[in-house]
Design an enzyme around this catalytic site. Sequence first.
Site, short mmCIF file in Angstrom:
data_model
loop_
_atom_site.label_atom_id
_atom_site.label_comp_id
_atom_site.label_asym_id
_atom_site.label_seq_id
_atom_site.Cartn_x
_atom_site.Cartn_y
_atom_site.Cartn_z
N CYS A 156 -9.34 -2.05 4.10
CA CYS A 156 -8.69 -0.83 3.62
C CYS A 156 -9.12 -0.47 2.18
CB CYS A 156 -7.18 -0.94 3.78
SG CYS A 156 -6.45 0.68 4.08
N SER B 248 0.82 -1.22 0.00
CA SER B 248 0.00 0.00 0.00
C SER B 248 0.85 1.27 0.00
CB SER B 248 -0.91 0.04 1.23
OG SER B 248 -1.73 -1.08 1.27
N GLY C 9 -4.42 -1.91 -0.58
CA GLY C 9 -3.65 -1.65 -1.79
C GLY C 9 -3.36 -0.18 -1.98
N ASN D 182 -3.21 2.48 7.53
CA ASN D 182 -2.39 3.09 6.49
C ASN D 182 -3.31 3.48 5.36
OD1 ASN D 182 -0.79 3.63 4.29
ND2 ASN D 182 -0.22 1.50 3.95
N GLU E 2 -5.34 -7.60 10.25
CA GLU E 2 -4.24 -8.58 10.20
C GLU E 2 -3.07 -8.10 11.06
OE1 GLU E 2 -4.83 -6.48 7.82
OE2 GLU E 2 -2.94 -5.63 7.19
N HIS F 166 -6.53 -2.26 9.59
CA HIS F 166 -5.85 -3.52 9.29
C HIS F 166 -5.96 -4.55 10.41
CE1 HIS F 166 -3.85 -2.47 5.50
NE2 HIS F 166 -4.05 -1.24 5.95
N PHE G 251 -7.06 7.89 1.73
CA PHE G 251 -8.38 8.19 1.18
C PHE G 251 -9.43 7.63 2.15
CE2 PHE G 251 -5.52 8.16 -2.38
CZ PHE G 251 -5.96 9.20 -3.20
N1 LIG Z 1 -3.77 0.41 2.84
C1 LIG Z 1 -4.67 0.65 1.92
O1 LIG Z 1 -5.36 -0.23 1.43
C2 LIG Z 1 -4.76 2.06 1.41
C3 LIG Z 1 -5.89 2.32 0.49
C4 LIG Z 1 -5.72 3.57 -0.33
N2 LIG Z 1 -4.58 3.43 -1.21
C5 LIG Z 1 -5.55 4.76 0.58
O2 LIG Z 1 -4.47 5.32 0.66
O3 LIG Z 1 -6.48 5.15 1.25
#
Ligand SMILES: NC(=O)CC[C@H](N)C(=O)O
Length: 393
Positions: free
Chosen positions: A267, A52, A239, A309, A362, A360, A312
């Site tokens: 996420c 990510s 991601g 993390n 996990e 997260h 958005f």
């Molecule tokens: N860790 C993620 O899945 C981040 C999702 C998306 N890229 C964001 O920055 O919000």
Amino acid sequence: MSDAIMPAQALLVLEDGRTFRGASYGAQGTALGEAVFTTGMTGYQETLTDPSYARQLIVQTAPHIGNTGVNAADNESSKIWAAGYVVRDAARRPSNWRSEGSLDDELSSQGVVGISGVDTRAITRHLRERGAMKAGIFSGADADRTPAELLAEVLAQPSMEGLQLAEEVSVKEAYVVEPSAHGWEGEPLFSIAALDLGIKAMTPQRFAERGVRVHVLPATTTFEEAAALNPDGVFLSNGPGDPATANRQVGFVRSFLDAGVPYFGICFGNQILGRALGYGTYKLRYGHRGINQPVMDRSTGKVEITSQNHGFAVDAPLDGPTQAPEERFGRVEVSHISLNDQVVEGLSCLDIPAFSVQYHPEAAAGPHDAAYLFDRFIALMSATKNAQTEESK
Ligand SMILES: NC(=O)CC[C@H](N)C(=O)O
């Protein structure tokens, strides 16, 4: 000190012209990306290998980085995805019984350009006030160019808004994570199709430990291809990039929701469920990154300390339940909110079997408060299967 052991100089240049001077750390050269800060006090290796973080320059607020070295077990993917690395005080010597090498060497061997010896508090305060922004790290000969040249290079890169990165970082070939490989004895209870948008290694493992067989699939997999696996559930991972670009995956999720297959997303997978239900997404000023982010589960009133993390977020009404803008999916509730800034941290559908979280569970790295969500998904798959069995009687 002789010249031979003086580290080369390095510069961190932000898009608004603010510049920090430090020493080269890791590889020398140029790194371009979005400057973001993370407050995690532990887990730098998991952070660096979290896909990510692709196209981002990570600023660590923890002042001392690299002290436990690196090891093969803590990688969350096959490589470091962060575009560059910014630290205050880089450990000169790793010291830990699990250490297999130094972070400095690892960054160098993977070609990741970093900078150390900079005031990460000042950088963080700047990003907090002005927002995450385009930036560059320049070291060695690359730092000798004029400030105007360096700034022009920083400004020439695309901004994170509008970037499609998940398909770039995803696996090219599908693979299966078996419960038996993670201590589960007996037959798998369920099997799921997991779209890899930048999945972390710990995610399929958390499912497998609970008896779930995970088919990890490339981000471009079609609904028909995934449905052919006859999964009990569908999962979308975390991601990188802007969720507004993930139209292909939004279509994929809608088809599974229409088919009544239980859904869970983490996420990016939360943002995509949000979009599939008809909500928009927007960019946060500086995002949530760290492992001590407080979130409330509104169904129980319990507070979890979570690993996050994201840059958005989903734009959904906090007072709920409300009708999804895509009306066929029924009512939706914002199930979790951030206690720092009331940002949507989870969605739960009331009329179809689907939910997701922005953080997260996990937890690699991070606290395990949210592990119950994996069990919640298993319960949802169980309930859906039982209801289908009842129906077919
Ligand atoms: N860790 C993620 O899945 C981040 C999702 C998306 N890229 C964001 O920055 O919000």
